[in-house]
Design a protein around this motif. Sequence first.
Motif, PDB file in Angstrom:
ATOM      1  N   VAL A  17       3.420  10.209   2.464  1.00  0.00           N
ATOM      2  CA  VAL A  17       3.981   9.411   1.360  1.00  0.00           C
ATOM      3  C   VAL A  17       3.973   7.928   1.724  1.00  0.00           C
ATOM      4  O   VAL A  17       3.615   7.078   0.898  1.00  0.00           O
ATOM      5  N   VAL A  18       4.339   7.610   2.961  1.00  0.00           N
ATOM      6  CA  VAL A  18       4.309   6.208   3.410  1.00  0.00           C
ATOM      7  C   VAL A  18       2.875   5.686   3.357  1.00  0.00           C
ATOM      8  O   VAL A  18       2.638   4.540   2.962  1.00  0.00           O
ATOM      9  N   GLY A  19       1.910   6.512   3.718  1.00  0.00           N
ATOM     10  CA  GLY A  19       0.513   6.103   3.652  1.00  0.00           C
ATOM     11  C   GLY A  19       0.058   5.806   2.232  1.00  0.00           C
ATOM     12  O   GLY A  19      -0.643   4.821   1.987  1.00  0.00           O
ATOM     13  N   LEU A  20       0.469   6.644   1.284  1.00  0.00           N
ATOM     14  CA  LEU A  20       0.100   6.407  -0.115  1.00  0.00           C
ATOM     15  C   LEU A  20       0.746   5.134  -0.655  1.00  0.00           C
ATOM     16  O   LEU A  20       0.088   4.336  -1.338  1.00  0.00           O
ATOM     17  N   ILE A  21       2.026   4.956  -0.357  1.00  0.00           N
ATOM     18  CA  ILE A  21       2.709   3.746  -0.823  1.00  0.00           C
ATOM     19  C   ILE A  21       2.070   2.510  -0.203  1.00  0.00           C
ATOM     20  O   ILE A  21       1.826   1.503  -0.881  1.00  0.00           O
ATOM     21  N   GLY A  22       1.776   2.597   1.095  1.00  0.00           N
ATOM     22  CA  GLY A  22       1.130   1.472   1.772  1.00  0.00           C
ATOM     23  C   GLY A  22      -0.243   1.166   1.203  1.00  0.00           C
ATOM     24  O   GLY A  22      -0.603  -0.001   1.039  1.00  0.00           O
ATOM     25  N   ALA A  23      -1.003   2.211   0.896  1.00  0.00           N
ATOM     26  CA  ALA A  23      -2.337   1.994   0.324  1.00  0.00           C
ATOM     27  C   ALA A  23      -2.253   1.288  -1.027  1.00  0.00           C
ATOM     28  O   ALA A  23      -3.038   0.383  -1.318  1.00  0.00           O
ATOM     29  N   ILE A  24      -1.280   1.678  -1.832  1.00  0.00           N
ATOM     30  CA  ILE A  24      -1.104   1.037  -3.147  1.00  0.00           C
ATOM     31  C   ILE A  24      -0.693  -0.424  -2.980  1.00  0.00           C
ATOM     32  O   ILE A  24      -1.239  -1.315  -3.657  1.00  0.00           O
ATOM     33  N   LYS A  25       0.247  -0.691  -2.062  1.00  0.00           N
ATOM     34  CA  LYS A  25       0.683  -2.077  -1.850  1.00  0.00           C
ATOM     35  C   LYS A  25      -0.447  -2.942  -1.304  1.00  0.00           C
ATOM     36  O   LYS A  25      -0.613  -4.085  -1.730  1.00  0.00           O
ATOM     37  N   VAL A  26      -1.232  -2.400  -0.378  1.00  0.00           N
ATOM     38  CA  VAL A  26      -2.340  -3.167   0.185  1.00  0.00           C
ATOM     39  C   VAL A  26      -3.403  -3.416  -0.884  1.00  0.00           C
ATOM     40  O   VAL A  26      -3.952  -4.525  -0.977  1.00  0.00           O
ATOM     41  N   TYR A  27      -3.693  -2.417  -1.704  1.00  0.00           N
ATOM     42  CA  TYR A  27      -4.677  -2.602  -2.776  1.00  0.00           C
ATOM     43  C   TYR A  27      -4.225  -3.683  -3.763  1.00  0.00           C
ATOM     44  O   TYR A  27      -5.025  -4.514  -4.198  1.00  0.00           O
ATOM     45  N   ASN A  28      -2.921  -3.661  -4.105  1.00  0.00           N
ATOM     46  CA  ASN A  28      -2.408  -4.682  -5.026  1.00  0.00           C
ATOM     47  C   ASN A  28      -2.531  -6.076  -4.423  1.00  0.00           C
ATOM     48  O   ASN A  28      -2.911  -7.031  -5.118  1.00  0.00           O
ATOM     49  N   LYS A  29      -2.226  -6.231  -3.145  1.00  0.00           N
ATOM     50  CA  LYS A  29      -2.361  -7.540  -2.494  1.00  0.00           C
ATOM     51  C   LYS A  29      -3.828  -7.953  -2.401  1.00  0.00           C
ATOM     52  O   LYS A  29      -4.170  -9.117  -2.603  1.00  0.00           O
ATOM     53  N   TRP A  30      -4.679  -6.992  -2.087  1.00  0.00           N
ATOM     54  CA  TRP A  30      -6.112  -7.298  -1.970  1.00  0.00           C
ATOM     55  C   TRP A  30      -6.683  -7.709  -3.328  1.00  0.00           C
ATOM     56  O   TRP A  30      -7.472  -8.640  -3.420  1.00  0.00           O
ATOM     57  N   SER A  31      -6.268  -7.003  -4.392  1.00  0.00           N
ATOM     58  CA  SER A  31      -6.750  -7.334  -5.739  1.00  0.00           C
ATOM     59  C   SER A  31      -6.257  -8.697  -6.190  1.00  0.00           C
ATOM     60  O   SER A  31      -6.943  -9.398  -6.925  1.00  0.00           O
ATOM     61  N   ALA A  32      -5.044  -9.062  -5.765  1.00  0.00           N
ATOM     62  CA  ALA A  32      -4.492 -10.356  -6.156  1.00  0.00           C
ATOM     63  C   ALA A  32      -5.057 -11.491  -5.305  1.00  0.00           C
ATOM     64  O   ALA A  32      -4.840 -12.659  -5.616  1.00  0.00           O
TER      65      ALA A  32
END
Length: 99
Positions: free
Chosen positions: A52-67
Amino acid sequence: MCKRKIVLTAAAFVSTAVVYGQDGNAGISQATSAVKGYFATGTSLMYAIGAVVGLIGAIKVYNKWSAGEPDTAKVASAWFGACIFLVVVATVLKAFFGV
């Protein structure tokens, strides 16, 4: 009056401890078997939390990368490190206790 309450409470505690006293080895053996019974479930729970931590982290990193934020690599390494830590701790505990 307050000293009397303290003395009565201490006497009640000591008399209860004497009445319910058990063999120390039997208590430790019972606690060990109870912990071993929950250990496999606990390590599975740690693996699930790591996922679950990995999924949340992946989403947060993707959002930062996209921004286009500049600290994406630092955030990605922090989340990845947290996931690795949870998995390693669960694996080491499982190997250490031989369950």
